[in-house]
Design a protein around this motif. Sequence first.
Motif, PDB file in Angstrom:
ATOM      1  N   SER A 148       9.738  -0.804  -2.894  1.00 28.17           N
ATOM      2  CA  SER A 148       9.319  -2.150  -2.498  1.00 28.17           C
ATOM      3  C   SER A 148       7.810  -2.288  -2.712  1.00 28.17           C
ATOM      4  N   VAL A 149       7.406  -3.285  -3.491  1.00 23.65           N
ATOM      5  CA  VAL A 149       5.985  -3.591  -3.658  1.00 23.65           C
ATOM      6  C   VAL A 149       5.499  -4.252  -2.374  1.00 23.65           C
ATOM      7  N   VAL A 150       4.482  -3.649  -1.726  1.00 25.20           N
ATOM      8  CA  VAL A 150       4.023  -4.150  -0.430  1.00 25.20           C
ATOM      9  C   VAL A 150       2.594  -4.675  -0.446  1.00 25.20           C
ATOM     10  N   ALA A 151       1.837  -4.379  -1.503  1.00 25.03           N
ATOM     11  CA  ALA A 151       0.454  -4.853  -1.575  1.00 25.03           C
ATOM     12  C   ALA A 151       0.024  -4.933  -3.028  1.00 25.03           C
ATOM     13  N   ALA A 152      -0.952  -5.806  -3.300  1.00 22.04           N
ATOM     14  CA  ALA A 152      -1.388  -6.009  -4.685  1.00 22.04           C
ATOM     15  C   ALA A 152      -2.888  -6.262  -4.760  1.00 22.04           C
ATOM     16  N   TRP A 153      -3.438  -5.917  -5.909  1.00 20.35           N
ATOM     17  CA  TRP A 153      -4.840  -6.187  -6.238  1.00 20.35           C
ATOM     18  C   TRP A 153      -4.891  -6.779  -7.639  1.00 20.35           C
ATOM     19  N   HIS A 154      -5.792  -7.730  -7.853  1.00 21.20           N
ATOM     20  CA  HIS A 154      -5.938  -8.353  -9.166  1.00 21.20           C
ATOM     21  C   HIS A 154      -7.309  -8.025  -9.733  1.00 21.20           C
ATOM     22  N   GLY A 155      -7.331  -7.417 -10.922  1.00 22.59           N
ATOM     23  CA  GLY A 155      -8.582  -7.088 -11.584  1.00 22.59           C
ATOM     24  C   GLY A 155      -8.524  -7.417 -13.058  1.00 22.59           C
ATOM     25  N   THR A 213      -2.384  -9.164 -20.291  1.00 27.28           N
ATOM     26  CA  THR A 213      -1.586  -8.645 -19.182  1.00 27.28           C
ATOM     27  C   THR A 213      -2.126  -9.191 -17.864  1.00 27.28           C
ATOM     28  N   ASN A 214      -1.350  -9.007 -16.786  1.00 26.55           N
ATOM     29  CA  ASN A 214      -1.693  -9.702 -15.541  1.00 26.55           C
ATOM     30  C   ASN A 214      -2.784  -9.033 -14.705  1.00 26.55           C
ATOM     31  N   GLY A 215      -3.190  -7.811 -15.039  1.00 24.17           N
ATOM     32  CA  GLY A 215      -4.284  -7.170 -14.322  1.00 24.17           C
ATOM     33  C   GLY A 215      -3.958  -6.776 -12.893  1.00 24.17           C
ATOM     34  N   LEU A 216      -2.677  -6.687 -12.568  1.00 27.27           N
ATOM     35  CA  LEU A 216      -2.265  -6.355 -11.207  1.00 27.27           C
ATOM     36  C   LEU A 216      -2.058  -4.854 -11.027  1.00 27.27           C
ATOM     37  N   THR A 217      -2.417  -4.372  -9.850  1.00 27.95           N
ATOM     38  CA  THR A 217      -2.061  -3.024  -9.428  1.00 27.95           C
ATOM     39  C   THR A 217      -1.401  -3.139  -8.061  1.00 27.95           C
ATOM     40  N   PHE A 218      -0.589  -2.148  -7.729  1.00 30.27           N
ATOM     41  CA  PHE A 218       0.244  -2.256  -6.528  1.00 30.27           C
ATOM     42  C   PHE A 218       0.203  -1.022  -5.650  1.00 30.27           C
ATOM     43  N   GLN A 219       0.551  -1.246  -4.402  1.00 32.54           N
ATOM     44  CA  GLN A 219       1.007  -0.177  -3.527  1.00 32.54           C
ATOM     45  C   GLN A 219       2.501  -0.404  -3.334  1.00 32.54           C
ATOM     46  N   VAL A 220       3.259   0.656  -3.588  1.00 32.34           N
ATOM     47  CA  VAL A 220       4.728   0.567  -3.555  1.00 32.34           C
ATOM     48  C   VAL A 220       5.256   1.543  -2.512  1.00 32.34           C
ATOM     49  N   ALA A 221       6.130   1.043  -1.637  1.00 33.86           N
ATOM     50  CA  ALA A 221       6.626   1.857  -0.525  1.00 33.86           C
ATOM     51  C   ALA A 221       8.116   2.134  -0.649  1.00 33.86           C
ATOM     52  N   ALA A 222       8.532   3.160   0.060  1.00 32.11           N
ATOM     53  CA  ALA A 222       9.950   3.510   0.130  1.00 32.11           C
ATOM     54  C   ALA A 222      10.613   2.648   1.198  1.00 32.11           C
ATOM     55  N   PRO A 223      11.727   1.987   0.883  1.00 32.06           N
ATOM     56  CA  PRO A 223      12.416   1.157   1.876  1.00 32.06           C
ATOM     57  C   PRO A 223      12.737   1.903   3.168  1.00 32.06           C
ATOM     58  N   ALA A 224      13.036   3.190   3.056  1.00 30.09           N
ATOM     59  CA  ALA A 224      13.342   3.965   4.264  1.00 30.09           C
ATOM     60  C   ALA A 224      12.137   4.011   5.196  1.00 30.09           C
ATOM     61  N   ALA A 225      10.936   4.150   4.626  1.00 27.36           N
ATOM     62  CA  ALA A 225       9.720   4.154   5.441  1.00 27.36           C
ATOM     63  C   ALA A 225       9.498   2.795   6.090  1.00 27.36           C
ATOM     64  N   LEU A 226       9.850   1.732   5.372  1.00 28.76           N
ATOM     65  CA  LEU A 226       9.654   0.376   5.876  1.00 28.76           C
ATOM     66  C   LEU A 226      10.652   0.018   6.975  1.00 28.76           C
ATOM     67  N   LYS A 227      11.717   0.789   7.095  1.00 34.86           N
ATOM     68  CA  LYS A 227      12.698   0.570   8.168  1.00 34.86           C
ATOM     69  C   LYS A 227      12.317   1.312   9.438  1.00 34.86           C
ATOM     70  N   ASP A 228      11.335   2.189   9.346  1.00 31.86           N
ATOM     71  CA  ASP A 228      10.865   2.970  10.479  1.00 31.86           C
ATOM     72  C   ASP A 228       9.684   2.234  11.116  1.00 31.86           C
ATOM     73  N   PRO A 229       9.829   1.724  12.350  1.00 28.40           N
ATOM     74  CA  PRO A 229       8.745   0.955  12.985  1.00 28.40           C
ATOM     75  C   PRO A 229       7.413   1.705  13.039  1.00 28.40           C
ATOM     76  N   VAL A 286       1.314 -10.667  -2.216  1.00 25.00           N
ATOM     77  CA  VAL A 286       2.540 -10.444  -2.985  1.00 25.00           C
ATOM     78  C   VAL A 286       3.329 -11.753  -2.874  1.00 25.00           C
ATOM     79  N   ASP A 287       3.153 -12.640  -3.871  1.00 21.05           N
ATOM     80  CA  ASP A 287       3.686 -13.989  -3.773  1.00 21.05           C
ATOM     81  C   ASP A 287       4.568 -14.346  -4.972  1.00 21.05           C
ATOM     82  N   LYS A 288       4.994 -15.604  -5.035  1.00 16.59           N
ATOM     83  CA  LYS A 288       5.910 -16.040  -6.095  1.00 16.59           C
ATOM     84  C   LYS A 288       5.301 -15.941  -7.494  1.00 16.59           C
ATOM     85  N   PRO A 289       4.015 -16.331  -7.701  1.00 20.56           N
ATOM     86  CA  PRO A 289       3.423 -16.149  -9.035  1.00 20.56           C
ATOM     87  C   PRO A 289       3.387 -14.682  -9.455  1.00 20.56           C
ATOM     88  N   LEU A 290       3.151 -13.790  -8.502  1.00 22.44           N
ATOM     89  CA  LEU A 290       3.168 -12.353  -8.810  1.00 22.44           C
ATOM     90  C   LEU A 290       4.561 -11.920  -9.262  1.00 22.44           C
TER      91      LEU A 290
END
Length: 337
Positions: free
Chosen positions: A108-115, A215-231, A289-293
Amino acid sequence: MRRRLLPAALLLPFALLLTACGGNSSASTGTDTDGKGSVTLNVGDQKGGSEAILRAAGELKNLNYKIQWSTFTSGPPLLEAVNAGAVDIGGVGNTPPVFAAGAGSKISVVAAWHGTSKGDAILVPVSSKLTEANQLKGKSIAVAQGSSAHYQLVASLKAAGLSLSDVQVKYLQPADALAAFTSGKVDAWAVWDPYTSQILQAKQGRVLTTGDGITNGLTFQVAAPAALKDPKKTAVIKDYLARLRRAQVWVYSHQEEWAKVWAKNTGLPYDVALASVKRTNATRVSVAVDKPLVASEQQIADAFAELKLIPKKVDFAGFVDTRFNGDLPPSTTPAKG
């Protein structure tokens, strides 16, 4: 202890990179894990990535959780680790998530940066007769499969009226590609910073074309869904992303200072590190992390599906998590110049 999946090239000076091995070889650094507490966040990283920025900006202090670092040669193997649950979160470019999604990976992409995309380049040797991208027809080009450079190559060729079938693609990880490029075994190399800056500063090559405006110049932080289910893990990830965003702001106003720390940590010459900072790293701004992204990444996914480089069509909207957006600006926010 800190665990690293470490290419030998990462710890060697530039002159020795020519003979270093790529791949996913592992070695322990003998350094303690950062932070303290009952929760451990397993973070995947790349050369000069999140750890370097956080450490230089002082954002690894006062952690009430532990960070265990693993370093990878590029985005695809990092996301394999995310999918396997060996890594909770990691930083990658704009293309690895598309390949991972195409393979049905749990990400799951959870964060983004544009450069800017000026550091994403197709390089040719200084002595090359090539001056335009359309002259690449029939030439051999090294690139890391599934990396951000892979799509940059596809998009740059398309802009020049060519396709991947018009060139000889050599799928090589950066260390092997570097050796092939400097020994004349390939005509060109599609790659990203700091490798772009390494070649340019050493005057071993020049830029044929870049991904800027392509290209779109985006970089991401991507997480494991299992980690995202753990509060508990989710709370830690929120804090980790906040630290990354603050560190990126720090980089912009401390470019020379960060370049010195980065050079020391990675073995890069200072002039290479500073060139990469100015060309690429310091231009990034935190965005939502929005619709245009999603639409922009969908375009990449569709391109690779059409080329049959991913096994099936991908609905990229199913591989994002927007809960960490907060009040961040849209993904189309201009990069810092």
